[in-house]
Motif scaffolding. Structure first.
Motif, PDB file in Angstrom:
ATOM      1  N   THR A 261       0.828  -1.206   0.000  1.00  0.00           N
ATOM      2  CA  THR A 261       0.000   0.000   0.000  1.00  0.00           C
ATOM      3  C   THR A 261       0.860   1.253   0.000  1.00  0.00           C
ATOM      4  N   VAL A 262       0.472   2.215  -0.820  1.00  0.00           N
ATOM      5  CA  VAL A 262       1.136   3.511  -0.842  1.00  0.00           C
ATOM      6  C   VAL A 262       0.433   4.388   0.194  1.00  0.00           C
ATOM      7  N   PRO A 263       1.162   4.848   1.210  1.00  0.00           N
ATOM      8  CA  PRO A 263       0.523   5.692   2.225  1.00  0.00           C
ATOM      9  C   PRO A 263       0.212   7.076   1.661  1.00  0.00           C
ATOM     10  N   THR A 264      -0.525   7.867   2.410  1.00  0.00           N
ATOM     11  CA  THR A 264      -0.798   9.247   2.002  1.00  0.00           C
ATOM     12  C   THR A 264       0.538   9.925   1.739  1.00  0.00           C
ATOM     13  N   THR A 265       0.701  10.463   0.535  1.00  0.00           N
ATOM     14  CA  THR A 265       1.972  11.041   0.102  1.00  0.00           C
ATOM     15  C   THR A 265       1.722  12.381  -0.574  1.00  0.00           C
ATOM     16  N   ALA A 266       2.451  13.398  -0.145  1.00  0.00           N
ATOM     17  CA  ALA A 266       2.330  14.713  -0.773  1.00  0.00           C
ATOM     18  C   ALA A 266       2.608  14.582  -2.265  1.00  0.00           C
ATOM     19  N   GLY A 267       1.784  15.231  -3.062  1.00  0.00           N
ATOM     20  CA  GLY A 267       1.930  15.183  -4.507  1.00  0.00           C
ATOM     21  C   GLY A 267       1.141  14.066  -5.170  1.00  0.00           C
ATOM     22  N   LEU A 268       0.684  13.100  -4.379  1.00  0.00           N
ATOM     23  CA  LEU A 268      -0.113  12.002  -4.925  1.00  0.00           C
ATOM     24  C   LEU A 268      -1.557  12.075  -4.461  1.00  0.00           C
ATOM     25  N   THR A 269      -1.857  12.972  -3.564  1.00  0.00           N
ATOM     26  CA  THR A 269      -3.180  13.040  -2.962  1.00  0.00           C
ATOM     27  C   THR A 269      -4.092  13.967  -3.758  1.00  0.00           C
ATOM     28  N   ALA A 270      -5.276  13.474  -4.086  1.00  0.00           N
ATOM     29  CA  ALA A 270      -6.256  14.253  -4.846  1.00  0.00           C
ATOM     30  C   ALA A 270      -6.908  15.298  -3.946  1.00  0.00           C
ATOM     31  N   SER A 271      -7.276  16.395  -4.557  1.00  0.00           N
ATOM     32  CA  SER A 271      -7.984  17.468  -3.864  1.00  0.00           C
ATOM     33  C   SER A 271      -9.321  17.689  -4.550  1.00  0.00           C
ATOM     34  N   ARG A 272     -10.237  18.320  -3.848  1.00  0.00           N
ATOM     35  CA  ARG A 272     -11.531  18.652  -4.439  1.00  0.00           C
ATOM     36  C   ARG A 272     -11.295  19.375  -5.769  1.00  0.00           C
ATOM     37  N   GLY A 273     -11.979  18.937  -6.807  1.00  0.00           N
ATOM     38  CA  GLY A 273     -11.808  19.518  -8.146  1.00  0.00           C
ATOM     39  C   GLY A 273     -10.904  18.681  -9.046  1.00  0.00           C
ATOM     40  N   ASP A 274     -10.074  17.810  -8.473  1.00  0.00           N
ATOM     41  CA  ASP A 274      -9.221  16.941  -9.284  1.00  0.00           C
ATOM     42  C   ASP A 274     -10.063  15.812  -9.882  1.00  0.00           C
ATOM     43  N   VAL A 275      -9.681  15.368 -11.078  1.00  0.00           N
ATOM     44  CA  VAL A 275     -10.363  14.237 -11.697  1.00  0.00           C
ATOM     45  C   VAL A 275     -10.244  13.032 -10.775  1.00  0.00           C
ATOM     46  N   GLY A 276     -11.362  12.436 -10.451  1.00  0.00           N
ATOM     47  CA  GLY A 276     -11.375  11.232  -9.642  1.00  0.00           C
ATOM     48  C   GLY A 276     -11.465  11.440  -8.146  1.00  0.00           C
ATOM     49  N   TYR A 277     -11.449  12.684  -7.688  1.00  0.00           N
ATOM     50  CA  TYR A 277     -11.501  12.943  -6.247  1.00  0.00           C
ATOM     51  C   TYR A 277     -12.738  12.289  -5.637  1.00  0.00           C
ATOM     52  N   HIS A 278     -12.527  11.376  -4.713  1.00  0.00           N
ATOM     53  CA  HIS A 278     -13.590  10.638  -4.011  1.00  0.00           C
ATOM     54  C   HIS A 278     -14.625  10.050  -4.968  1.00  0.00           C
ATOM     55  N   SER A 279     -14.175   9.549  -6.130  1.00  0.00           N
ATOM     56  CA  SER A 279     -15.098   9.048  -7.149  1.00  0.00           C
ATOM     57  C   SER A 279     -14.919   7.577  -7.507  1.00  0.00           C
ATOM     58  N   VAL A 280     -13.845   6.938  -7.083  1.00  0.00           N
ATOM     59  CA  VAL A 280     -13.622   5.536  -7.439  1.00  0.00           C
ATOM     60  C   VAL A 280     -14.529   4.677  -6.568  1.00  0.00           C
ATOM     61  N   THR A 281     -15.434   3.984  -7.218  1.00  0.00           N
ATOM     62  CA  THR A 281     -16.391   3.142  -6.495  1.00  0.00           C
ATOM     63  C   THR A 281     -16.082   1.659  -6.625  1.00  0.00           C
ATOM     64  N   THR A 282     -15.339   1.287  -7.687  1.00  0.00           N
ATOM     65  CA  THR A 282     -15.072  -0.127  -7.946  1.00  0.00           C
ATOM     66  C   THR A 282     -13.621  -0.313  -8.373  1.00  0.00           C
ATOM     67  N   VAL A 283     -12.984  -1.357  -7.820  1.00  0.00           N
ATOM     68  CA  VAL A 283     -11.630  -1.734  -8.217  1.00  0.00           C
ATOM     69  C   VAL A 283     -11.667  -3.202  -8.624  1.00  0.00           C
ATOM     70  N   ASN A 284     -11.253  -3.466  -9.870  1.00  0.00           N
ATOM     71  CA  ASN A 284     -11.170  -4.835 -10.386  1.00  0.00           C
ATOM     72  C   ASN A 284      -9.707  -5.157 -10.655  1.00  0.00           C
ATOM     73  N   VAL A 285      -9.271  -6.350 -10.271  1.00  0.00           N
ATOM     74  CA  VAL A 285      -7.901  -6.766 -10.557  1.00  0.00           C
ATOM     75  C   VAL A 285      -7.908  -8.166 -11.165  1.00  0.00           C
ATOM     76  N   ALA A 286      -6.849  -8.450 -11.908  1.00  0.00           N
ATOM     77  CA  ALA A 286      -6.686  -9.765 -12.524  1.00  0.00           C
ATOM     78  C   ALA A 286      -5.197 -10.001 -12.752  1.00  0.00           C
ATOM     79  N   GLY A 287      -4.851 -11.243 -13.022  1.00  0.00           N
ATOM     80  CA  GLY A 287      -3.487 -11.583 -13.398  1.00  0.00           C
ATOM     81  C   GLY A 287      -2.577 -12.000 -12.261  1.00  0.00           C
ATOM     82  N   GLY A 288      -3.028 -11.872 -11.017  1.00  0.00           N
ATOM     83  CA  GLY A 288      -2.206 -12.290  -9.888  1.00  0.00           C
ATOM     84  C   GLY A 288      -2.202 -13.799  -9.738  1.00  0.00           C
ATOM     85  N   HIS A 289      -1.323 -14.292  -8.907  1.00  0.00           N
ATOM     86  CA  HIS A 289      -1.217 -15.735  -8.667  1.00  0.00           C
ATOM     87  C   HIS A 289      -1.088 -15.989  -7.176  1.00  0.00           C
ATOM     88  N   GLU A 290      -1.726 -17.061  -6.732  1.00  0.00           N
ATOM     89  CA  GLU A 290      -1.598 -17.476  -5.343  1.00  0.00           C
ATOM     90  C   GLU A 290      -0.190 -18.021  -5.107  1.00  0.00           C
TER      91      GLU A 290
END
Length: 180
Positions: free
Chosen positions: A34-63
């Motif tokens: 996990t990437v912790p809260t990092t200056a320069g990577l954190t979205a602010s109100r008005g940025d594309v995607g700010y508090h808008s990601v509702t779904t995360v899908n992943v594939a290709g990993g292996h147990e």
């Protein structure tokens, strides 16, 4: 005499079994990817995607197969990506819903070495409905040294985790700079 020899052989076999278990591969841990809260990577109100990601899908990993090498599972990668998006201010339901899809294309791992470097290649797509607002493939490398873990299986797991963490960090940088 025979009993003593059998006891010694039993003790040697038990020690050998314990050592073999200690050398088993363990799965990657989401909290270390996990990437912790990092200056320069954190979205602010008005940025594309700010508090808008509702779904995360992943594939290709292996147990991880404990008798082989450490891997990154879909579930662990998804947990790390969701936690990273949350820390960066992207997870939420405030804006138009966004879907992040991440496909692990490759996890290049060394067979052996003192310092182990793993390179992850992950394809990211962010969509809003049918519209693609971001698409890119990110490669990143993570390295673990003998000083960090003496056992090779442990170094490989650490290198996997660092590689995926660096990959997510680079995705966040590129998304912040290029999302439209």
């Amino acid at each position: 005499m025979i009993r003593t020899t059998l006891r010694r052989l039993g003790a040697v076999a038990a020690c050998g079994s314990l050592m073999a278990l200690a050398a088993c591969a363990s799965p990657s841990r989401p909290e270390f990817m996990t990437v912790p809260t990092t200056a320069g990577l954190t979205a602010s109100r008005g940025d594309v995607g700010y508090h808008s990601v509702t779904t995360v899908n992943v594939a290709g990993g292996h147990e991880t197969n404990p008798l082989w090498t450490a891997q990154v599972s879909d579930a662990d990668f998804k947990a790390a990506l969701e936690a990273s998006l949350t820390a960066a201010g992207y997870m939420g339901t405030e804006g138009s819903p966004l879907v992040v899809t991440a496909t692990m294309i490759d996890l290049k791992q060394p067979l052996a070495g003192f310092d182990m470097s793993v390179t992850s290649q992950i394809q990211y797509r962010v969509t809003r409905g049918d519209q693609v607002i971001f698409a890119d493939t990110v490669s990143a490398t993570g390295t673990a040294t003998v000083g960090q873990a003496f056992a090779a299986v442990e170094r490989l797991r650490l290198a996997n985790e660092k590689s995926v963490q660096e990959n997510i960090k680079e995705f966040l940088k590129r998304f912040r700079a290029n999302a439209r």
